[in-house]
Design a protein around this motif. Sequence first.
Motif, PDB file in Angstrom:
ATOM      1  N   ASN A 153       0.819  -1.210   0.000  1.00  0.00           N
ATOM      2  CA  ASN A 153       0.000   0.000   0.000  1.00  0.00           C
ATOM      3  C   ASN A 153       0.853   1.260   0.000  1.00  0.00           C
ATOM      4  O   ASN A 153       0.508   2.267  -0.644  1.00  0.00           O
ATOM      5  CB  ASN A 153      -0.933   0.005   1.222  1.00  0.00           C
ATOM      6  N   HIS A 154       1.950   1.227   0.730  1.00  0.00           N
ATOM      7  CA  HIS A 154       2.848   2.385   0.778  1.00  0.00           C
ATOM      8  C   HIS A 154       3.368   2.711  -0.615  1.00  0.00           C
ATOM      9  O   HIS A 154       3.379   3.878  -1.044  1.00  0.00           O
ATOM     10  CB  HIS A 154       4.003   2.114   1.746  1.00  0.00           C
ATOM     11  N   GLU A 155       3.777   1.704  -1.340  1.00  0.00           N
ATOM     12  CA  GLU A 155       4.320   1.917  -2.687  1.00  0.00           C
ATOM     13  C   GLU A 155       3.251   2.452  -3.646  1.00  0.00           C
ATOM     14  O   GLU A 155       3.512   3.373  -4.429  1.00  0.00           O
ATOM     15  CB  GLU A 155       4.900   0.609  -3.227  1.00  0.00           C
ATOM     16  N   VAL A 156       2.070   1.864  -3.565  1.00  0.00           N
ATOM     17  CA  VAL A 156       0.985   2.280  -4.481  1.00  0.00           C
ATOM     18  C   VAL A 156       0.544   3.710  -4.193  1.00  0.00           C
ATOM     19  O   VAL A 156       0.373   4.517  -5.111  1.00  0.00           O
ATOM     20  CB  VAL A 156      -0.214   1.319  -4.364  1.00  0.00           C
ATOM     21  N   ILE A 157       0.379   4.045  -2.912  1.00  0.00           N
ATOM     22  CA  ILE A 157      -0.107   5.386  -2.565  1.00  0.00           C
ATOM     23  C   ILE A 157       0.936   6.449  -2.870  1.00  0.00           C
ATOM     24  O   ILE A 157       0.592   7.583  -3.224  1.00  0.00           O
ATOM     25  CB  ILE A 157      -0.553   5.423  -1.085  1.00  0.00           C
ATOM     26  N   GLU A 158       2.207   6.113  -2.766  1.00  0.00           N
ATOM     27  CA  GLU A 158       3.253   7.066  -3.170  1.00  0.00           C
ATOM     28  C   GLU A 158       3.074   7.471  -4.625  1.00  0.00           C
ATOM     29  O   GLU A 158       3.191   8.648  -4.983  1.00  0.00           O
ATOM     30  CB  GLU A 158       4.638   6.441  -2.964  1.00  0.00           C
ATOM     31  N   ARG A 159       2.786   6.499  -5.479  1.00  0.00           N
ATOM     32  CA  ARG A 159       2.566   6.782  -6.904  1.00  0.00           C
ATOM     33  C   ARG A 159       1.284   7.580  -7.110  1.00  0.00           C
ATOM     34  O   ARG A 159       1.234   8.524  -7.909  1.00  0.00           O
ATOM     35  CB  ARG A 159       2.521   5.472  -7.691  1.00  0.00           C
ATOM     36  N   GLU A 160       0.240   7.210  -6.384  1.00  0.00           N
ATOM     37  CA  GLU A 160      -1.032   7.923  -6.510  1.00  0.00           C
ATOM     38  C   GLU A 160      -0.891   9.370  -6.033  1.00  0.00           C
ATOM     39  O   GLU A 160      -1.473  10.294  -6.610  1.00  0.00           O
ATOM     40  CB  GLU A 160      -2.107   7.202  -5.693  1.00  0.00           C
ATOM     41  N   LEU A 161      -0.087   9.550  -5.003  1.00  0.00           N
ATOM     42  CA  LEU A 161       0.125  10.887  -4.450  1.00  0.00           C
ATOM     43  C   LEU A 161       0.816  11.805  -5.454  1.00  0.00           C
ATOM     44  O   LEU A 161       0.503  12.999  -5.548  1.00  0.00           O
ATOM     45  CB  LEU A 161       0.940  10.781  -3.156  1.00  0.00           C
ATOM     46  N   LYS A 162       1.745  11.263  -6.213  1.00  0.00           N
ATOM     47  CA  LYS A 162       2.440  12.061  -7.227  1.00  0.00           C
ATOM     48  C   LYS A 162       1.458  12.566  -8.284  1.00  0.00           C
ATOM     49  O   LYS A 162       1.539  13.705  -8.740  1.00  0.00           O
ATOM     50  CB  LYS A 162       3.546  11.232  -7.886  1.00  0.00           C
ATOM     51  N   VAL A 163       0.517  11.698  -8.664  1.00  0.00           N
ATOM     52  CA  VAL A 163      -0.500  12.094  -9.654  1.00  0.00           C
ATOM     53  C   VAL A 163      -1.359  13.223  -9.098  1.00  0.00           C
ATOM     54  O   VAL A 163      -1.653  14.203  -9.797  1.00  0.00           O
ATOM     55  CB  VAL A 163      -1.381  10.883 -10.031  1.00  0.00           C
ATOM     56  N   LEU A 164      -1.751  13.113  -7.833  1.00  0.00           N
ATOM     57  CA  LEU A 164      -2.597  14.125  -7.217  1.00  0.00           C
ATOM     58  C   LEU A 164      -1.860  15.451  -7.044  1.00  0.00           C
ATOM     59  O   LEU A 164      -2.444  16.526  -7.212  1.00  0.00           O
ATOM     60  CB  LEU A 164      -3.105  13.632  -5.861  1.00  0.00           C
ATOM     61  N   LEU A 165      -0.570  15.388  -6.738  1.00  0.00           N
ATOM     62  CA  LEU A 165       0.219  16.612  -6.595  1.00  0.00           C
ATOM     63  C   LEU A 165       0.363  17.328  -7.932  1.00  0.00           C
ATOM     64  O   LEU A 165       0.317  18.562  -7.993  1.00  0.00           O
ATOM     65  CB  LEU A 165       1.599  16.281  -6.002  1.00  0.00           C
ATOM     66  N   ASP A 166       0.538  16.565  -9.007  1.00  0.00           N
ATOM     67  CA  ASP A 166       0.577  17.171 -10.348  1.00  0.00           C
ATOM     68  C   ASP A 166      -0.756  17.841 -10.670  1.00  0.00           C
ATOM     69  O   ASP A 166      -0.803  18.924 -11.265  1.00  0.00           O
ATOM     70  CB  ASP A 166       0.891  16.107 -11.407  1.00  0.00           C
ATOM     71  N   LYS A 167      -1.835  17.192 -10.261  1.00  0.00           N
ATOM     72  CA  LYS A 167      -3.169  17.747 -10.486  1.00  0.00           C
ATOM     73  C   LYS A 167      -3.345  19.049  -9.713  1.00  0.00           C
ATOM     74  O   LYS A 167      -3.945  20.012 -10.216  1.00  0.00           O
ATOM     75  CB  LYS A 167      -4.223  16.721 -10.045  1.00  0.00           C
ATOM     76  N   MET A 168      -2.820  19.091  -8.503  1.00  0.00           N
ATOM     77  CA  MET A 168      -2.904  20.303  -7.687  1.00  0.00           C
ATOM     78  C   MET A 168      -2.158  21.467  -8.326  1.00  0.00           C
ATOM     79  O   MET A 168      -2.608  22.615  -8.270  1.00  0.00           O
ATOM     80  CB  MET A 168      -2.334  20.047  -6.289  1.00  0.00           C
ATOM     81  N   LYS A 169      -1.016  21.179  -8.954  1.00  0.00           N
ATOM     82  CA  LYS A 169      -0.233  22.235  -9.609  1.00  0.00           C
ATOM     83  C   LYS A 169      -0.992  22.829 -10.790  1.00  0.00           C
ATOM     84  O   LYS A 169      -0.871  24.015 -11.096  1.00  0.00           O
ATOM     85  CB  LYS A 169       1.107  21.666 -10.081  1.00  0.00           C
ATOM     86  N   LYS A 170      -1.768  21.983 -11.464  1.00  0.00           N
ATOM     87  CA  LYS A 170      -2.504  22.452 -12.646  1.00  0.00           C
ATOM     88  C   LYS A 170      -3.776  23.206 -12.275  1.00  0.00           C
ATOM     89  O   LYS A 170      -4.272  23.999 -13.064  1.00  0.00           O
ATOM     90  CB  LYS A 170      -2.871  21.255 -13.533  1.00  0.00           C
ATOM     91  N   GLU A 171      -4.285  22.967 -11.091  1.00  0.00           N
ATOM     92  CA  GLU A 171      -5.557  23.565 -10.699  1.00  0.00           C
ATOM     93  C   GLU A 171      -5.559  25.093 -10.706  1.00  0.00           C
ATOM     94  O   GLU A 171      -6.504  25.701 -11.194  1.00  0.00           O
ATOM     95  CB  GLU A 171      -5.988  23.056  -9.321  1.00  0.00           C
ATOM     96  N   PRO A 172      -4.498  25.784 -10.184  1.00  0.00           N
ATOM     97  CA  PRO A 172      -4.518  27.254 -10.220  1.00  0.00           C
ATOM     98  C   PRO A 172      -4.668  27.809 -11.635  1.00  0.00           C
ATOM     99  O   PRO A 172      -5.398  28.773 -11.848  1.00  0.00           O
ATOM    100  CB  PRO A 172      -3.163  27.633  -9.601  1.00  0.00           C
TER     101      PRO A 172
END
Length: 247
Positions: A153-172
Amino acid sequence: MMRIPQIRTSVIFLLWCIAAECATGYAAVGASGNVRAGNRLYRDGKLDAALEKYHAASAALPDSDIVNFDIGAAWYKKEEYQKAAESFTKALTSEHKKIEADALYNLGNCKYKLGKLKENTDLATCVGLLRESLDYYKRAVAIDQKNADARFNHEVIERELKVLLDKMKKEPQQDQDKQEKKSQEQKEETKQGSGSADKQAGEKGKDNTGKKEEQAGQQQKKEEARQEQKNGPDAQAGKKEAGEKNK
């Protein structure tokens, strides 16, 4: 886009009985019986009834790591992740490393579930909760190296977190684009409204001019009628005479 695997979110449930040395006195013995009864109900899927037994046990032994752990497991099964997290946190005081590690793993699952509920409404909170889940999985693995699910789970969520952080950068930028589009639409609406108002004012002006001309004509006729009445019969006779001469 690379597909991210689903994490393993099955809750760990304890089948432990309260240790004999803890079950001293009538109340504690009753608590042990309630935990056993609660476990049977839990396995049968009767979660509300199981929670009643666990809470009865908790009333006698409020600090029991096993009771709090099982309460957390029942809440998790009912998808009440915040309540489950609170109970698993109480179980972290356990002197048994296995119970502590399993409580940490379950807490990681709770935080992940809570985070996913916020993904489409509050991305920042979602990211924060996923980061908390990573910390719990990491702590679980540190205690129990054989906990493969926590590691996975740690490995999978690390990857998912990167996707969400990229999404956050695009939101503004996306928000800015939406604001600019909205502003442009408002300007167009204002412009159209102004043109329509000018047109209405022009039509109203024409109507007023026509009415004034009509009123002036009616006034002139009234004036002529009054003048004829003032001149009397002589004026009318003069008009008649002039008409006959013209003939």
